[in-house]
Design an enzyme around this catalytic site. Structure first.
Site, PDB file in Angstrom:
ATOM      1  N   CYS A 132       0.819  -1.229   0.000  1.00  0.00           N
ATOM      2  CA  CYS A 132       0.000   0.000   0.000  1.00  0.00           C
ATOM      3  C   CYS A 132       0.847   1.270   0.000  1.00  0.00           C
ATOM      4  CB  CYS A 132      -0.932  -0.006   1.203  1.00  0.00           C
ATOM      5  SG  CYS A 132      -0.196  -0.691   2.692  1.00  0.00           S
ATOM      6  N   HIS A 252      -2.957   6.069   4.517  1.00  0.00           N
ATOM      7  CA  HIS A 252      -1.559   6.309   4.875  1.00  0.00           C
ATOM      8  C   HIS A 252      -1.136   7.691   4.357  1.00  0.00           C
ATOM      9  CE1 HIS A 252      -1.454   2.216   5.986  1.00  0.00           C
ATOM     10  NE2 HIS A 252      -0.809   1.690   4.963  1.00  0.00           N
TER      11      HIS A 252
HETATM   12  P1  NAP Z   1      -7.326  -9.336   7.921  1.00  0.00           P
HETATM   13  O1  NAP Z   1      -8.324  -8.257   8.135  1.00  0.00           O
HETATM   14  O2  NAP Z   1      -6.644  -9.919   9.093  1.00  0.00           O
HETATM   15  O3  NAP Z   1      -8.020 -10.500   7.062  1.00  0.00           O
HETATM   16  C1  NAP Z   1      -7.346 -11.685   6.758  1.00  0.00           C
HETATM   17  C2  NAP Z   1      -8.162 -12.486   5.766  1.00  0.00           C
HETATM   18  O4  NAP Z   1      -7.429 -13.654   5.390  1.00  0.00           O
HETATM   19  C3  NAP Z   1      -9.469 -12.998   6.369  1.00  0.00           C
HETATM   20  O5  NAP Z   1     -10.449 -13.085   5.366  1.00  0.00           O
HETATM   21  C4  NAP Z   1      -9.065 -14.396   6.839  1.00  0.00           C
HETATM   22  O6  NAP Z   1     -10.157 -15.288   6.960  1.00  0.00           O
HETATM   23  C5  NAP Z   1      -8.181 -14.808   5.690  1.00  0.00           C
HETATM   24  N1  NAP Z   1      -7.314 -15.923   6.068  1.00  0.00           N
HETATM   25  C6  NAP Z   1      -6.463 -15.983   7.106  1.00  0.00           C
HETATM   26  N2  NAP Z   1      -5.867 -17.199   7.151  1.00  0.00           N
HETATM   27  C7  NAP Z   1      -6.352 -17.898   6.110  1.00  0.00           C
HETATM   28  C8  NAP Z   1      -6.135 -19.218   5.618  1.00  0.00           C
HETATM   29  N3  NAP Z   1      -5.290 -20.057   6.220  1.00  0.00           N
HETATM   30  N4  NAP Z   1      -6.794 -19.606   4.498  1.00  0.00           N
HETATM   31  C9  NAP Z   1      -7.665 -18.778   3.887  1.00  0.00           C
HETATM   32  N5  NAP Z   1      -7.917 -17.525   4.308  1.00  0.00           N
HETATM   33  C10 NAP Z   1      -7.272 -17.085   5.406  1.00  0.00           C
HETATM   34  O7  NAP Z   1      -6.145  -8.834   6.984  1.00  0.00           O
HETATM   35  P2  NAP Z   1      -6.193  -7.798   5.744  1.00  0.00           P
HETATM   36  O8  NAP Z   1      -5.822  -6.451   6.225  1.00  0.00           O
HETATM   37  O9  NAP Z   1      -7.456  -7.974   4.989  1.00  0.00           O
HETATM   38  O10 NAP Z   1      -4.969  -8.276   4.904  1.00  0.00           O
HETATM   39  C11 NAP Z   1      -4.920  -9.542   4.305  1.00  0.00           C
HETATM   40  C12 NAP Z   1      -3.617  -9.661   3.528  1.00  0.00           C
HETATM   41  O11 NAP Z   1      -3.644  -8.769   2.421  1.00  0.00           O
HETATM   42  C13 NAP Z   1      -2.397  -9.250   4.348  1.00  0.00           C
HETATM   43  O12 NAP Z   1      -1.926 -10.316   5.113  1.00  0.00           O
HETATM   44  C14 NAP Z   1      -1.447  -8.783   3.295  1.00  0.00           C
HETATM   45  O13 NAP Z   1      -0.682  -9.853   2.792  1.00  0.00           O
HETATM   46  C15 NAP Z   1      -2.366  -8.246   2.243  1.00  0.00           C
HETATM   47  N6  NAP Z   1      -2.434  -6.781   2.321  1.00  0.00           N
HETATM   48  C16 NAP Z   1      -1.982  -6.123   1.308  1.00  0.00           C
HETATM   49  C17 NAP Z   1      -2.018  -4.773   1.319  1.00  0.00           C
HETATM   50  C18 NAP Z   1      -1.415  -4.053   0.185  1.00  0.00           C
HETATM   51  O14 NAP Z   1      -0.936  -2.999   0.398  1.00  0.00           O
HETATM   52  N7  NAP Z   1      -1.403  -4.555  -0.986  1.00  0.00           N
HETATM   53  C19 NAP Z   1      -2.545  -4.052   2.350  1.00  0.00           C
HETATM   54  C20 NAP Z   1      -3.027  -4.745   3.421  1.00  0.00           C
HETATM   55  C21 NAP Z   1      -2.964  -6.124   3.369  1.00  0.00           C
HETATM   56  P3  NAP Z   1     -10.867 -15.589   8.393  1.00  0.00           P
HETATM   57  O15 NAP Z   1     -12.000 -14.603   8.490  1.00  0.00           O
HETATM   58  O16 NAP Z   1     -11.340 -16.980   8.234  1.00  0.00           O
HETATM   59  O17 NAP Z   1      -9.841 -15.417   9.445  1.00  0.00           O
HETATM   60  C1  3JM Z   2       0.502  -5.789   4.448  1.00  0.00           C
HETATM   61  O1  3JM Z   2       1.853 -12.752   5.304  1.00  0.00           O
HETATM   62  C2  3JM Z   2       1.474 -11.995   6.178  1.00  0.00           C
HETATM   63  O2  3JM Z   2       1.524 -12.266   7.362  1.00  0.00           O
HETATM   64  C3  3JM Z   2       0.960 -10.642   5.750  1.00  0.00           C
HETATM   65  C4  3JM Z   2       1.869  -9.537   6.072  1.00  0.00           C
HETATM   66  C5  3JM Z   2       1.373  -8.241   5.451  1.00  0.00           C
HETATM   67  C6  3JM Z   2       1.766  -7.836   4.177  1.00  0.00           C
HETATM   68  C7  3JM Z   2       2.568  -8.748   3.313  1.00  0.00           C
HETATM   69  O3  3JM Z   2       3.781  -8.883   3.525  1.00  0.00           O
HETATM   70  O4  3JM Z   2       1.969  -9.329   2.405  1.00  0.00           O
HETATM   71  C8  3JM Z   2       0.530  -7.422   6.189  1.00  0.00           C
HETATM   72  C9  3JM Z   2       0.098  -6.212   5.687  1.00  0.00           C
HETATM   73  C10 3JM Z   2       1.344  -6.595   3.679  1.00  0.00           C
HETATM   74  C11 3JM Z   2       1.778  -6.104   2.357  1.00  0.00           C
HETATM   75  O5  3JM Z   2       0.938  -5.656   1.583  1.00  0.00           O
HETATM   76  O6  3JM Z   2       2.965  -6.104   2.071  1.00  0.00           O
END
Ligand code: NAP
Ligand code: 3JM
Length: 348
Positions: A132, A252
């Site tokens: 992000c 952010h």
């Molecule tokens: P979050 O609110 O904690 O949500 C996590 C999601 O992943 C929930 O839907 C969860 O399902 C699911 N999940 C967790 N473990 C899983 C598994 N073993 N199998 C299938 N689904 C699973 O986190 P978030 O903020 O949405 O972020 C999710 C991911 O997106 C991050 O870890 C990061 O890698 C990525 N992200 C990217 C950006 C970016 O800048 N591109 C920004 C933020 C996050 P449950 O409801 O079942 O727990």
């Molecule tokens: C944003 O794999 C993880 O535990 C997720 C960590 C994470 C990430 C990532 O590295 O994919 C949390 C929040 C990000 C991201 O977009 O880089």
């Protein structure tokens, strides 16, 4: 609603902070969906989610979930992507991955459509959505790179808690309430789930996002550094970052110092270029105290730029304040833009 012209789309991590915004964005942009599959871990399997007036049941993500899927939007963490993205690709899906799992792989385009849309066409099944903080910065830097050339970037971030997921949002709420009640706050999650120490985020600032690397930078900082070079096709560009988590929910902000290559560039030149740049909204007028803030940027898809000043010692140096919704342009909006580009350009 079933659209026969549409695509079979899976959202992995549909119950999460990003996944929820993914659904809102698919709806808002009226993405052509034939069948929608919502996936999560076993914890949320069975949960009902409404999309365009229809109720969908969330299912546990397994390799078989991807049979018949054409586009899979992953945001369930790196380990889930590592486990399931190739399973999806082997079943014919194109994956847009929101995690850091594949971003630096040579075979995986890392894309911000306003910056390097053409890279999408070289995909081998996976396209990565950048971090992000990287997305909003490169969106603002690219028009400057194209017009003036760029020779150095230094950035300090002011990042919202929603970037660490729904649990971090809850932690900030609970700690804030506890502190205002005169109680000790529970510190279980931030700065990083599973790391050795935890500090309160409420009424605080944490100079650690993601885990420390051997060079003393955090992984979030290294993501910004390496991803910026890759997206901008500038492997030699000097970039340094300091990433800080602050106690607000969404969007952010970044203080970006950029040094341009061309001589004689003025603030008015940056204004002129950024005013017409795709996906950018200039909000910069000290006389009227006009500048973006996390609150003003929340819920919007643009990258907002303000506070543009010339450095007082380096005539080629400029300071910018760059703000964007981390869950929209920083994640869901950018991913759906990539999916739209795949469809529009026949690159699926
Ligand atoms: P979050 O609110 O904690 O949500 C996590 C999601 O992943 C929930 O839907 C969860 O399902 C699911 N999940 C967790 N473990 C899983 C598994 N073993 N199998 C299938 N689904 C699973 O986190 P978030 O903020 O949405 O972020 C999710 C991911 O997106 C991050 O870890 C990061 O890698 C990525 N992200 C990217 C950006 C970016 O800048 N591109 C920004 C933020 C996050 P449950 O409801 O079942 O727990
Ligand atoms: C944003 O794999 C993880 O535990 C997720 C960590 C994470 C990430 C990532 O590295 O994919 C949390 C929040 C990000 C991201 O977009 O880089």
């Amino acid at each position: 609603m079933v659209n026969e012209q549409g695509y079979n789309v899976a959202v992995v991590g549909a119950t999460g902070a990003v996944g929820q915004k993914m659904l809102e964005t698919l709806d808002k942009k009226n993405f052509p969906i034939k069948e929608l599959t919502l996936l999560s871990s076993s914890r949320s399997a069975g949960k009902k989610i409404n999309f365009k007036g229809e109720e969908y049941t969330v299912k546990e993500a397994t390799p078989e979930s991807f049979t018949g899927i054409q586009i899979a939007l992953f945001s369930a963490g790196g380990s889930v992507s590592k486990k399931l993205a190739h399973e999806a690709v082997s079943r014919g899906a194109v994956v847009v991955d929101n995690t850091s799992a594949f971003r630096m792989d040579q075979d995986v385009p890392l894309v911000v459509p306003e910056v390097n849309e053409e890279d999408i066409k070289n995909h081998k099944g996976i396209i990565a959505n950048p971090n992000c903080s990287t997305i909003q910065m490169v969106a603002a830097l690219k028009p400057l790179q194209d017009t003036f050339g760029i020779t150095r970037v230094l950035v300090s971030t002011y990042q919202a808690v929603s970037g660490a997921g729904n649990e971090a949002v809850e932690e900030l709420k609970q700690q804030s309430q506890a502190i205002l009640n005169g109680d000790e706050p529970n510190t279980e999650l931030l700065p990083v789930k599973g790391d050795k120490k935890h500090y309160p985020i409420a009424f605080n600032a944490l100079p650690q996002i993601d885990v420390f690397q051997e060079n003393g930078y955090t992984f979030e900082e290294m993501k910004m550094i390496n991803e910026t070079k890759k997206i901008m096709h500038a492997p030699q560009l000097p970039v340094a970052a300091t990433c800080v988590r602050l106690p607000f929910f969404t969007a952010h902000a970044e203080s970006v110092y950029v040094e341009v290559d061309k001589e004689g560039v003025e603030v008015t030149d940056l204004h002129r270029i950024l005013m017409d740049a795709p996906g950018i909204e200039l909000q910069d007028d000290p006389a009227t105290q006009t500048y973006p803030t996390p609150l003003s940027a929340s819920g919007k898809s643009e990258v907002f730029v303000g506070r543009i000043r010339k450095d007082l010692d380096n005539p080629k140096g400029f300071h910018l304040w760059v703000v964007s919704d981390n869950l929209l342009k920083g994640a869901a909006w950018n991913s759906v833009q990539i999916a739209e580009s795949l469809v529009k350009n026949n690159w699926l």
